[in-house]
Each structure stands twice: as C-alpha cells, then as structure tokens.
Design an enzyme around this catalytic site. Structure first.
Site, PDB file in Angstrom:
ATOM      1  N   ASP A  32     -30.562 -22.310 -45.196  1.00 24.51           N
ATOM      2  CA  ASP A  32     -30.800 -21.463 -44.020  1.00 24.51           C
ATOM      3  C   ASP A  32     -29.524 -21.285 -43.203  1.00 24.51           C
ATOM      4  O   ASP A  32     -28.626 -22.122 -43.237  1.00 24.51           O
ATOM      5  CB  ASP A  32     -31.896 -22.119 -43.157  1.00 24.51           C
ATOM      6  CG  ASP A  32     -32.488 -21.138 -42.158  1.00 24.51           C
ATOM      7  OD1 ASP A  32     -32.340 -19.915 -42.348  1.00 24.51           O
ATOM      8  OD2 ASP A  32     -33.089 -21.595 -41.174  1.00 24.51           O
TER       9      ASP A  32
ATOM     10  N   HIS B  72     -24.937 -13.738 -46.548  1.00 29.59           N
ATOM     11  CA  HIS B  72     -25.577 -14.018 -47.839  1.00 29.59           C
ATOM     12  C   HIS B  72     -24.531 -14.107 -48.960  1.00 29.59           C
ATOM     13  O   HIS B  72     -24.640 -14.943 -49.848  1.00 29.59           O
ATOM     14  CB  HIS B  72     -26.623 -12.947 -48.170  1.00 29.59           C
ATOM     15  CG  HIS B  72     -27.782 -12.948 -47.209  1.00 29.59           C
ATOM     16  ND1 HIS B  72     -28.424 -14.102 -46.827  1.00 29.59           N
ATOM     17  CD2 HIS B  72     -28.408 -11.929 -46.549  1.00 29.59           C
ATOM     18  CE1 HIS B  72     -29.401 -13.791 -45.969  1.00 29.59           C
ATOM     19  NE2 HIS B  72     -29.393 -12.490 -45.782  1.00 29.59           N
TER      20      HIS B  72
ATOM     21  N   LEU C  54     -28.523 -30.845 -65.938  1.00 29.23           N
ATOM     22  CA  LEU C  54     -29.153 -30.491 -64.650  1.00 29.23           C
ATOM     23  C   LEU C  54     -30.097 -29.318 -64.892  1.00 29.23           C
ATOM     24  O   LEU C  54     -29.747 -28.385 -65.614  1.00 29.23           O
ATOM     25  CB  LEU C  54     -28.062 -30.041 -63.658  1.00 29.23           C
ATOM     26  CG  LEU C  54     -28.564 -29.517 -62.310  1.00 29.23           C
ATOM     27  CD1 LEU C  54     -29.029 -30.689 -61.419  1.00 29.23           C
ATOM     28  CD2 LEU C  54     -27.472 -28.740 -61.562  1.00 29.23           C
TER      29      LEU C  54
HETATM   30  C1  FPP Z   1     -31.739 -17.934 -45.123  1.00 29.88           C
HETATM   31  O1  FPP Z   1     -30.783 -17.542 -44.175  1.00 29.88           O
HETATM   32  C2  FPP Z   1     -31.274 -17.557 -46.445  1.00 29.88           C
HETATM   33  C3  FPP Z   1     -31.899 -16.653 -47.238  1.00 29.88           C
HETATM   34  C4  FPP Z   1     -33.129 -15.935 -46.855  1.00 29.88           C
HETATM   35  C5  FPP Z   1     -31.337 -16.283 -48.552  1.00 29.88           C
HETATM   36  C6  FPP Z   1     -30.642 -17.358 -49.324  1.00 29.88           C
HETATM   37  C7  FPP Z   1     -29.703 -16.700 -50.228  1.00 29.88           C
HETATM   38  C8  FPP Z   1     -28.439 -17.112 -50.529  1.00 29.88           C
HETATM   39  C9  FPP Z   1     -27.899 -18.401 -50.085  1.00 29.88           C
HETATM   40  C10 FPP Z   1     -27.492 -16.274 -51.304  1.00 29.88           C
HETATM   41  C11 FPP Z   1     -27.856 -15.867 -52.667  1.00 29.88           C
HETATM   42  C12 FPP Z   1     -28.467 -16.902 -53.513  1.00 29.88           C
HETATM   43  C13 FPP Z   1     -28.217 -17.072 -54.823  1.00 29.88           C
HETATM   44  C14 FPP Z   1     -29.054 -18.033 -55.581  1.00 29.88           C
HETATM   45  C15 FPP Z   1     -27.158 -16.376 -55.551  1.00 29.88           C
HETATM   46  P1  FPP Z   1     -31.216 -16.523 -43.047  1.00 29.88           P
HETATM   47  O2  FPP Z   1     -30.799 -15.175 -43.472  1.00 29.88           O
HETATM   48  O3  FPP Z   1     -32.670 -16.664 -42.739  1.00 29.88           O
HETATM   49  O4  FPP Z   1     -30.339 -17.025 -41.864  1.00 29.88           O
HETATM   50  P2  FPP Z   1     -30.700 -16.970 -40.325  1.00 29.88           P
HETATM   51  O5  FPP Z   1     -31.814 -17.945 -40.104  1.00 29.88           O
HETATM   52  O6  FPP Z   1     -29.423 -17.412 -39.704  1.00 29.88           O
HETATM   53  O7  FPP Z   1     -31.060 -15.558 -40.012  1.00 29.88           O
END
Ligand code: FPP
Length: 239
Positions: free
Chosen positions: A8, A25, A120
């Site tokens: 997150d 992201h 893994l």
């Molecule tokens: C939460 O941060 C994160 C996500 C909804 C997406 C997770 C994706 C990645 C880490 C990148 C791509 C993944 C792979 C496997 C290649 P948020 O956007 O909710 O953050 P915020 O709470 O600060 O808004």
C-alpha cells in the site's frame, strides 16, 4: 514460511512528489522485482503472496486500472526468464473472468513456464477478494462434505483446498506466517482472511515504493523474535 504483503501507499508516494498516481504504481512494480529476488534468495521464505489488485480496485478511475493491468502484463513478460533461472514458480490467484483475454493467456503461459520452480512460489493476487473466495468455496461445497472421521484441523485443510480452487490457485495456499502491510494503514482489506487466521501482522509506515530489501529482512527478523502460540500457552508456562 509464507509471507504475504499488502503493497500500500503507491498513490500517496506519488502525490507527495507531485506525480501522477501511475508513477507510484510504476515505482511499486520496481520494488516488486527487488523483493521477489530477496525472497528467492532467502532460504526461510518458500511462498510470497503479493496483493496486486483487489476486486474492489475495479472502482478506481479506468486510467489507473489500465496502468495496473499494463504493469502486470509487463511484469509477467519481463520476469518469466529470470523466474525460471531463479527457481521461482509464479501463480496468479483471484478471478480471471474479468481480466482481458491476452492477460489470461499470458498468465497461463507464465504459470506453465515456471511450474517447475522449487525455490519460491510467488503468488500475485489479481482481482482478488478473500470474502468472495470463501463464499464461492462454501457454495461449491454444498453437496461435498469432508470425511466424517476428519478432525477440526483436517476439516480446515479440506476447506482451504476448496478456497484455493475458488481462486485458481495451484497450491492450497497454506497458512500465512507473516503478513506485512506498508503505507501506514492497519487493516486487512479483504486479503487472505482464512489463510491469515494465525498470521503475525506487521504494519510498516513506509510507502511501498520506499520499501526495500533491508525492510524485508527487518520484517523477517521481527517475525523470528515473536512467540507464536496458536491459541496455546508459551512453552515456559505450559511446560
Ligand atoms: C495500493 O496503493 C497498491 C495497489 C492498489 C496496486 C499494487 C500494485 C503495484 C505495487 C505495482 C504493480 C504490481 C506488480 C505485481 C507488477 P494505493 O494506490 O492504494 O496507494 P494509496 O493508498 O497511497 O492511494
């Protein structure tokens, strides 16, 4: 051990820098590569499940959803060779019926190509909802019952296999030992609710794009310092 991570804080990381959320992201995807390699090198970890896209994330603006889907696509294409080389088996858990056909094809190819990985198991949760998985497993087992002789643990294992099947998982998903959530919030957000029954929970303030190998190692160290009791008493008291 099975480590699960709620990655997150990408959006806030980007906004703090005056960037678009998609930049967060993209930075997050780079951290995924590093943490997967660290987990593959660490002999203690045999399964890593990353929460990449929850079923509730479909409600985000379509441009953000598209960015995330593009990043998964790119990740699977770019990492498959390295995964095979490092003995990493890749699985995607969650629903597939709402993903694009080309992503589903890529998922199947990646799973087949990495199936022999022994070091893994990397599970990426995409269009994943733990409640939905539990509910679908329950509905599918209405006429399917565990053996009469099964004890509580065996019944739980039996049901865990049905939950795994409801999320297209190859493995039964085994219990999570350590759940890490970055980004400062302290909640489970519908992630692996069944599998986390006895997980140790670790909440870290850093946003996911700032997380790194040192943070991961520190989390494993913290896990090893905790005493797990699974509802019993510590040895010193019960012995
Ligand atoms: C939460 O941060 C994160 C996500 C909804 C997406 C997770 C994706 C990645 C880490 C990148 C791509 C993944 C792979 C496997 C290649 P948020 O956007 O909710 O953050 P915020 O709470 O600060 O808004």
């Amino acid at each position: 051990m099975h480590v699960a991570i709620i990655m997150d804080g990408n959006g806030r990381w980007a906004q703090k820098r005056g960037l678009e959320r998609s930049a967060g992201h993209r930075a997050g995807a780079r951290v995924v590569r590093r943490i997967v390699e660290a987990a593959a090198r660490d002999e203690r970890v045999d399964m890593l499940t990353l929460y990449a896209f929850s079923s509730d994330n479909w409600s985000r603006p379509s441009a953000e959803v598209e960015t995330l889907m593009r990043l998964f696509n790119r990740y699977l294409r770019s990492e498959v060779a390295r995964a095979v080389e490092n003995g990493v088996r890749i699985e995607i858990i969650g629903r597939r019926d709402r993903l694009g056909d080309s992503l589903v094809d890529l998922i199947e190819q990646t799973e087949n190509m990495t199936a022999a990985g022994q070091r893994l198991t990397l599970r990426l949760a995409v269009d994943y909802s733990a409640r939905d998985a539990i509910l679908r497993a329950a509905l599918a087992t209405a006429d399917d019952q565990p053996p009469e002789s099964a004890d509580r643990t065996q019944r739980a294992e039996w049901f865990a296999q049905r939950i795994a099947a409801a999320t297209n998982a190859v493995d039964d998903g085994s219990c999570v030992d350590l759940l890490i959530r970055t980004g400062g919030e302290k909640r489970l957000s519908d992630f692996l609710l069944w599998e986390c029954a006895y997980a140790e929970l670790l909440f870290v303030d850093e946003s996911w794009p700032d997380f790194d190998e040192q943070g991961f190692e520190a989390a494993l160290g913290e896990f090893q310092r905790r005493t797990r009791r699974f509802g019993g008493l510590p040895d010193a008291v019960s012995g």
